[in-house]
Scaffold this motif. Structure first.
Motif, mmCIF file in Angstrom:
data_model
loop_
_atom_site.group_PDB
_atom_site.id
_atom_site.type_symbol
_atom_site.label_atom_id
_atom_site.label_comp_id
_atom_site.label_asym_id
_atom_site.label_seq_id
_atom_site.Cartn_x
_atom_site.Cartn_y
_atom_site.Cartn_z
ATOM 1 N N SER A 61 2.258 -10.574 -7.861
ATOM 2 C CA SER A 61 1.044 -9.910 -8.335
ATOM 3 C C SER A 61 0.543 -8.838 -7.371
ATOM 4 O O SER A 61 -0.239 -7.967 -7.764
ATOM 5 C CB SER A 61 -0.066 -10.943 -8.557
ATOM 6 O OG SER A 61 -0.374 -11.603 -7.339
ATOM 7 N N ILE A 62 0.990 -8.868 -6.110
ATOM 8 C CA ILE A 62 0.536 -7.904 -5.101
ATOM 9 C C ILE A 62 1.679 -7.015 -4.615
ATOM 10 O O ILE A 62 1.546 -5.786 -4.582
ATOM 11 C CB ILE A 62 -0.104 -8.635 -3.906
ATOM 12 C CG1 ILE A 62 -1.350 -9.399 -4.362
ATOM 13 C CG2 ILE A 62 -0.462 -7.647 -2.793
ATOM 14 C CD1 ILE A 62 -1.980 -10.256 -3.294
ATOM 15 N N LEU A 63 2.801 -7.617 -4.240
ATOM 16 C CA LEU A 63 3.936 -6.847 -3.718
ATOM 17 C C LEU A 63 4.827 -6.455 -4.884
ATOM 18 O O LEU A 63 5.840 -7.083 -5.174
ATOM 19 C CB LEU A 63 4.708 -7.685 -2.682
ATOM 20 C CG LEU A 63 3.866 -8.236 -1.535
ATOM 21 C CD1 LEU A 63 4.726 -9.038 -0.574
ATOM 22 C CD2 LEU A 63 3.144 -7.103 -0.798
ATOM 23 N N ARG A 64 4.440 -5.386 -5.545
ATOM 24 C CA ARG A 64 5.110 -4.996 -6.787
ATOM 25 C C ARG A 64 6.041 -3.804 -6.564
ATOM 26 O O ARG A 64 5.900 -3.038 -5.611
ATOM 27 C CB ARG A 64 4.065 -4.665 -7.855
ATOM 28 C CG ARG A 64 3.204 -5.885 -8.207
ATOM 29 C CD ARG A 64 2.159 -5.567 -9.239
ATOM 30 N NE ARG A 64 2.738 -5.138 -10.526
ATOM 31 C CZ ARG A 64 3.224 -5.968 -11.438
ATOM 32 N NH1 ARG A 64 3.222 -7.271 -11.215
ATOM 33 N NH2 ARG A 64 3.714 -5.514 -12.575
ATOM 34 N N GLY B 32 9.223 3.988 -1.096
ATOM 35 C CA GLY B 32 9.270 4.696 0.185
ATOM 36 C C GLY B 32 9.828 6.098 0.056
ATOM 37 O O GLY B 32 9.499 6.984 0.857
ATOM 38 N N MET B 33 10.639 6.328 -0.972
ATOM 39 C CA MET B 33 11.204 7.661 -1.180
ATOM 40 C C MET B 33 10.158 8.672 -1.631
ATOM 41 O O MET B 33 10.432 9.860 -1.700
ATOM 42 C CB MET B 33 12.349 7.595 -2.197
ATOM 43 C CG MET B 33 13.577 6.859 -1.690
ATOM 44 S SD MET B 33 15.020 7.095 -2.759
ATOM 45 C CE MET B 33 14.517 6.212 -4.219
ATOM 46 N N ARG B 34 8.962 8.181 -1.936
ATOM 47 C CA ARG B 34 7.873 9.081 -2.341
ATOM 48 C C ARG B 34 6.869 9.304 -1.213
ATOM 49 O O ARG B 34 5.829 9.928 -1.429
ATOM 50 C CB ARG B 34 7.154 8.503 -3.570
ATOM 51 C CG ARG B 34 8.084 8.339 -4.770
ATOM 52 C CD ARG B 34 7.318 8.140 -6.035
ATOM 53 N NE ARG B 34 6.527 6.917 -6.048
ATOM 54 C CZ ARG B 34 5.585 6.639 -6.939
ATOM 55 N NH1 ARG B 34 5.288 7.523 -7.873
ATOM 56 N NH2 ARG B 34 4.939 5.503 -6.909
ATOM 57 N N PHE C 252 8.691 1.056 10.018
ATOM 58 C CA PHE C 252 8.909 1.130 8.571
ATOM 59 C C PHE C 252 10.386 0.912 8.245
ATOM 60 O O PHE C 252 10.721 0.183 7.301
ATOM 61 C CB PHE C 252 8.443 2.487 8.062
ATOM 62 C CG PHE C 252 8.554 2.671 6.577
ATOM 63 C CD1 PHE C 252 7.937 1.804 5.691
ATOM 64 C CD2 PHE C 252 9.266 3.746 6.047
ATOM 65 C CE1 PHE C 252 8.029 1.981 4.320
ATOM 66 C CE2 PHE C 252 9.364 3.936 4.675
ATOM 67 C CZ PHE C 252 8.746 3.048 3.813
ATOM 68 N N GLU C 253 11.258 1.522 9.032
ATOM 69 C CA GLU C 253 12.691 1.340 8.797
ATOM 70 C C GLU C 253 13.081 -0.122 8.970
ATOM 71 O O GLU C 253 13.842 -0.676 8.163
ATOM 72 C CB GLU C 253 13.501 2.225 9.739
ATOM 73 C CG GLU C 253 15.000 2.138 9.480
ATOM 74 C CD GLU C 253 15.778 3.149 10.275
ATOM 75 O OE1 GLU C 253 16.781 3.671 9.774
ATOM 76 O OE2 GLU C 253 15.380 3.412 11.440
ATOM 77 N N ARG C 254 12.574 -0.762 10.019
ATOM 78 C CA ARG C 254 12.879 -2.178 10.238
ATOM 79 C C ARG C 254 12.339 -3.028 9.098
ATOM 80 O O ARG C 254 12.990 -3.989 8.658
ATOM 81 C CB ARG C 254 12.300 -2.647 11.574
ATOM 82 C CG ARG C 254 13.036 -2.113 12.784
ATOM 83 C CD ARG C 254 12.489 -2.640 14.089
ATOM 84 N NE ARG C 254 12.605 -4.092 14.202
ATOM 85 C CZ ARG C 254 12.298 -4.764 15.296
ATOM 86 N NH1 ARG C 254 11.850 -4.127 16.373
ATOM 87 N NH2 ARG C 254 12.424 -6.081 15.334
ATOM 88 N N ALA C 255 11.155 -2.683 8.616
ATOM 89 C CA ALA C 255 10.563 -3.428 7.512
ATOM 90 C C ALA C 255 11.390 -3.259 6.238
ATOM 91 O O ALA C 255 11.586 -4.219 5.476
ATOM 92 C CB ALA C 255 9.129 -2.967 7.285
ATOM 93 N N MET C 256 11.876 -2.048 5.990
ATOM 94 C CA MET C 256 12.712 -1.820 4.808
ATOM 95 C C MET C 256 14.031 -2.571 4.914
ATOM 96 O O MET C 256 14.531 -3.108 3.919
ATOM 97 C CB MET C 256 12.962 -0.324 4.614
ATOM 98 C CG MET C 256 11.782 0.428 4.046
ATOM 99 S SD MET C 256 12.234 2.098 3.481
ATOM 100 C CE MET C 256 12.730 2.854 5.037
ATOM 101 N N ARG D 49 0.798 -1.231 0.000
ATOM 102 C CA ARG D 49 0.000 0.000 0.000
ATOM 103 C C ARG D 49 0.830 1.282 0.000
ATOM 104 O O ARG D 49 0.314 2.352 -0.345
ATOM 105 C CB ARG D 49 -0.911 0.018 1.226
ATOM 106 C CG ARG D 49 -1.818 -1.183 1.350
ATOM 107 C CD ARG D 49 -2.694 -1.033 2.581
ATOM 108 N NE ARG D 49 -3.316 -2.289 2.974
ATOM 109 C CZ ARG D 49 -4.052 -2.438 4.066
ATOM 110 N NH1 ARG D 49 -4.251 -1.407 4.870
ATOM 111 N NH2 ARG D 49 -4.567 -3.611 4.374
ATOM 112 N N GLY D 50 2.087 1.209 0.415
ATOM 113 C CA GLY D 50 2.880 2.408 0.609
ATOM 114 C C GLY D 50 2.773 2.900 2.037
ATOM 115 O O GLY D 50 1.762 2.651 2.719
ATOM 116 N N TYR D 51 3.775 3.598 2.502
ATOM 117 C CA TYR D 51 3.830 4.033 3.903
ATOM 118 C C TYR D 51 2.619 4.868 4.299
ATOM 119 O O TYR D 51 1.999 4.631 5.337
ATOM 120 C CB TYR D 51 5.110 4.837 4.138
ATOM 121 C CG TYR D 51 5.245 5.331 5.565
ATOM 122 C CD1 TYR D 51 5.768 4.507 6.540
ATOM 123 C CD2 TYR D 51 4.840 6.614 5.926
ATOM 124 C CE1 TYR D 51 5.876 4.945 7.859
ATOM 125 C CE2 TYR D 51 4.951 7.057 7.233
ATOM 126 C CZ TYR D 51 5.477 6.214 8.190
ATOM 127 O OH TYR D 51 5.578 6.644 9.488
#
Length: 200
Positions: free
Chosen positions: A104-107, A114-116, A60-64, A28-30
């Motif tokens: 098909s989902i995690l594209r 994340g930079m956006r 979010f940082e840990r996930a990245m 979904r994005g952050y």
């Protein structure tokens, strides 16, 4: 229900929570993932969430970082010093296209997207992580083609970000790879022209 039959709730697995958050952020994005989304997916309450992760941005940082560990392109292998530069760069772009469009989902690339983010802290975290990859590409180009290293690094960065965004927008894996191949051919022609000019 008495004490003997009461089921004790299992301890919360923080790393499993990071994996859950990674999938949500990637899909979904952050900005589109709320605290309520995260706590519902992890089946915990907000106080437990903050105790485990500190903040949404910290999670979010840990996930990245988890995403990078699992999905980073093998730059040392792709950009091997003994590989012709045109071949190496083409292979890098093609590997990225395949990765960005394989699910098909995690594209796309979670870090690139994340930079956006609208959130400044999250955006800066993503930019810091992305910087390492771009610097590695620039260092390689400084060695193999120093005269055009900056322009080529910029072109590759823009192409990678475009591939990621296009994957997120639904472009098929086949089309992504065709774009990567076309970009690779363009770079090959540019390198050949540059070398011819230098030799004349």
């Amino acid at each position: 229900m008495n004490e003997k039959t009461r089921q004790r709730r299992s301890a919360f697995d923080r790393e499993a929570g990071v994996a859950i958050a990674q999938a949500l952020f990637h899909e979904r994005g952050y900005d589109a993932v709320s605290l309520a989304d995260l706590t519902a997916a992890m089946d915990i309450n907000p106080p437990s969430f903050y105790a485990a992760y500190g903040s949404k941005a910290a999670l979010f940082e840990r996930a990245m970082l988890r995403y990078a560990h699992e999905n980073s392109l093998p730059l040392d292998e792709l950009l091997a010093p003994d590989r012709p530069p045109a071949e190496a760069i083409s292979a890098l772009l093609l590997a990225a296209a395949k990765q960005y469009g394989r699910d098909s989902i995690l594209r796309g690339c979670m870090i690139t997207e994340g930079m956006r983010a609208n959130d400044q802290a999250a955006r800066q975290m993503a930019e810091n992580l992305a910087h390492g990859g771009i610097q590695a590409i620039r260092a390689y180009l400084d060695e193999v083609h120093p005269q055009d290293a900056q322009a080529l690094a910029d072109y590759i960065a823009v192409t990678l970000r475009g591939l990621s965004a296009s994957a997120c927008n639904g472009m098929s894996s086949k089309r992504l790879m065709e774009v990567a191949q076309a970009a690779g051919r363009f770079i090959a022609r540019e390198l050949e022209a540059s070398e011819s000019t230098a030799a004349s």
